[in-house]
Design a protein around this motif. Structure first.
Motif, PDB file in Angstrom:
ATOM      1  N   MET A  72       0.851  -1.162   0.000  1.00 26.82           N
ATOM      2  CA  MET A  72       0.000   0.000   0.000  1.00 26.82           C
ATOM      3  C   MET A  72       0.898   1.225   0.000  1.00 26.82           C
ATOM      4  O   MET A  72       1.781   1.367   0.836  1.00 26.82           O
ATOM      5  CB  MET A  72      -0.893  -0.034   1.249  1.00 26.82           C
ATOM      6  N   SER A  73       0.639   2.121  -0.962  1.00 20.75           N
ATOM      7  CA  SER A  73       1.483   3.303  -1.056  1.00 20.75           C
ATOM      8  C   SER A  73       0.779   4.490  -0.417  1.00 20.75           C
ATOM      9  O   SER A  73      -0.435   4.639  -0.499  1.00 20.75           O
ATOM     10  CB  SER A  73       1.802   3.602  -2.516  1.00 20.75           C
ATOM     11  N   THR A  74       1.523   5.330   0.224  1.00 14.65           N
ATOM     12  CA  THR A  74       0.983   6.534   0.841  1.00 14.65           C
ATOM     13  C   THR A  74       1.582   7.752   0.164  1.00 14.65           C
ATOM     14  O   THR A  74       2.718   7.711  -0.324  1.00 14.65           O
ATOM     15  CB  THR A  74       1.320   6.580   2.351  1.00 14.65           C
ATOM     16  N   VAL A  75       0.824   8.807   0.141  1.00 17.45           N
ATOM     17  CA  VAL A  75       1.284  10.046  -0.475  1.00 17.45           C
ATOM     18  C   VAL A  75       1.906  10.907   0.615  1.00 17.45           C
ATOM     19  O   VAL A  75       1.279  11.179   1.636  1.00 17.45           O
ATOM     20  CB  VAL A  75       0.107  10.789  -1.146  1.00 17.45           C
ATOM     21  N   VAL A  76       3.100  11.333   0.360  1.00 21.30           N
ATOM     22  CA  VAL A  76       3.805  12.177   1.325  1.00 21.30           C
ATOM     23  C   VAL A  76       3.800  13.603   0.783  1.00 21.30           C
ATOM     24  O   VAL A  76       4.230  13.861  -0.334  1.00 21.30           O
ATOM     25  CB  VAL A  76       5.259  11.694   1.533  1.00 21.30           C
ATOM     26  N   VAL A  77       3.253  14.529   1.586  1.00 23.05           N
ATOM     27  CA  VAL A  77       3.202  15.935   1.203  1.00 23.05           C
ATOM     28  C   VAL A  77       4.353  16.645   1.897  1.00 23.05           C
ATOM     29  O   VAL A  77       4.527  16.511   3.108  1.00 23.05           O
ATOM     30  CB  VAL A  77       1.854  16.558   1.615  1.00 23.05           C
ATOM     31  N   PRO A  78       5.126  17.413   1.164  1.00 22.93           N
ATOM     32  CA  PRO A  78       6.232  18.135   1.798  1.00 22.93           C
ATOM     33  C   PRO A  78       5.721  19.154   2.827  1.00 22.93           C
ATOM     34  O   PRO A  78       4.610  19.679   2.697  1.00 22.93           O
ATOM     35  CB  PRO A  78       6.933  18.853   0.646  1.00 22.93           C
ATOM     36  N   ALA A  79       6.514  19.426   3.818  1.00 18.22           N
ATOM     37  CA  ALA A  79       6.122  20.312   4.925  1.00 18.22           C
ATOM     38  C   ALA A  79       5.826  21.725   4.442  1.00 18.22           C
ATOM     39  O   ALA A  79       4.934  22.394   4.983  1.00 18.22           O
ATOM     40  CB  ALA A  79       7.216  20.328   5.990  1.00 18.22           C
ATOM     41  N   PHE A  80       6.533  22.218   3.428  1.00 20.25           N
ATOM     42  CA  PHE A  80       6.292  23.589   2.968  1.00 20.25           C
ATOM     43  C   PHE A  80       4.943  23.727   2.248  1.00 20.25           C
ATOM     44  O   PHE A  80       4.440  24.822   2.071  1.00 20.25           O
ATOM     45  CB  PHE A  80       7.439  24.073   2.065  1.00 20.25           C
ATOM     46  N   ALA A  81       4.308  22.633   1.834  1.00 22.85           N
ATOM     47  CA  ALA A  81       3.025  22.689   1.145  1.00 22.85           C
ATOM     48  C   ALA A  81       1.846  22.495   2.086  1.00 22.85           C
ATOM     49  O   ALA A  81       0.711  22.802   1.736  1.00 22.85           O
ATOM     50  CB  ALA A  81       2.975  21.635   0.053  1.00 22.85           C
ATOM     51  N   VAL A  82       2.080  22.000   3.299  1.00 23.23           N
ATOM     52  CA  VAL A  82       0.990  21.695   4.227  1.00 23.23           C
ATOM     53  C   VAL A  82       0.318  22.968   4.720  1.00 23.23           C
ATOM     54  O   VAL A  82      -0.902  23.066   4.761  1.00 23.23           O
ATOM     55  CB  VAL A  82       1.508  20.858   5.412  1.00 23.23           C
ATOM     56  N   VAL A  83       1.090  23.978   5.102  1.00 25.37           N
ATOM     57  CA  VAL A  83       0.524  25.194   5.680  1.00 25.37           C
ATOM     58  C   VAL A  83      -0.339  25.952   4.662  1.00 25.37           C
ATOM     59  O   VAL A  83      -1.474  26.319   4.973  1.00 25.37           O
ATOM     60  CB  VAL A  83       1.651  26.093   6.255  1.00 25.37           C
ATOM     61  N   PRO A  84       0.099  26.192   3.423  1.00 26.51           N
ATOM     62  CA  PRO A  84      -0.775  26.914   2.490  1.00 26.51           C
ATOM     63  C   PRO A  84      -2.068  26.150   2.173  1.00 26.51           C
ATOM     64  O   PRO A  84      -3.126  26.753   2.027  1.00 26.51           O
ATOM     65  CB  PRO A  84       0.075  27.075   1.236  1.00 26.51           C
ATOM     66  N   VAL A  85      -1.993  24.839   2.070  1.00 27.13           N
ATOM     67  CA  VAL A  85      -3.188  24.050   1.780  1.00 27.13           C
ATOM     68  C   VAL A  85      -4.167  24.148   2.934  1.00 27.13           C
ATOM     69  O   VAL A  85      -5.370  24.323   2.749  1.00 27.13           O
ATOM     70  CB  VAL A  85      -2.820  22.575   1.487  1.00 27.13           C
ATOM     71  N   THR A  86      -3.709  24.072   4.144  1.00 26.53           N
ATOM     72  CA  THR A  86      -4.566  24.132   5.325  1.00 26.53           C
ATOM     73  C   THR A  86      -5.218  25.510   5.449  1.00 26.53           C
ATOM     74  O   THR A  86      -6.420  25.611   5.690  1.00 26.53           O
ATOM     75  CB  THR A  86      -3.758  23.823   6.596  1.00 26.53           C
TER      76      THR A  86
END
Length: 108
Positions: free
Chosen positions: A1-15
């Motif tokens: 099972m593969s998981t998608v890893v989101v980089p830390a610099f992209a988490v804050v703008p998306v949230t």
């Protein structure tokens, strides 16, 4: 099972953007959903009733017209027995002509 890893610099703008887009308008507009939202007027009800009457009349008219349509558009065989003799003689005279015609051959 593969998981998608989101980089830390992209988490804050998306949230932040998802929280901003999910908010109700704060200017008192409520997106066009005021106290009269979802209510119809008597004029709308009258138009609806007129449309229903028009549909009922159209269905009635269509039913009358469909009852007049014959079951088959083929010539009835019984009608040929009532044909006068002069018409029968003319039909007999045409039959040999139709039989003597030869089919034309295709030439390519």
């Amino acid at each position: 099972m593969s998981t998608v890893v989101v980089p830390a610099f992209a988490v804050v703008p998306v949230t932040v953007s998802s929280q901003f887009l999910a908010q109700q308008p704060g200017n008192g507009d409520n997106g066009g959903q005021g106290e009269d939202f979802g209510k119809s007027s008597p004029v709308g009800f009258l138009i609806l009733i007129l449309f229903l009457i028009a549909v009922a009349l159209l269905v009635r008219s269509m039913t009358k017209h469909l009852k007049r349509v014959p079951e088959s558009f083929d010539e009835p065989a019984a009608a040929s027995a009532d044909v006068p003799e002069a018409v029968e003689e003319k039909a007999d005279a045409e039959e040999p002509v139709a039989k003597t015609e030869k089919p034309s051959a295709k030439s390519d």
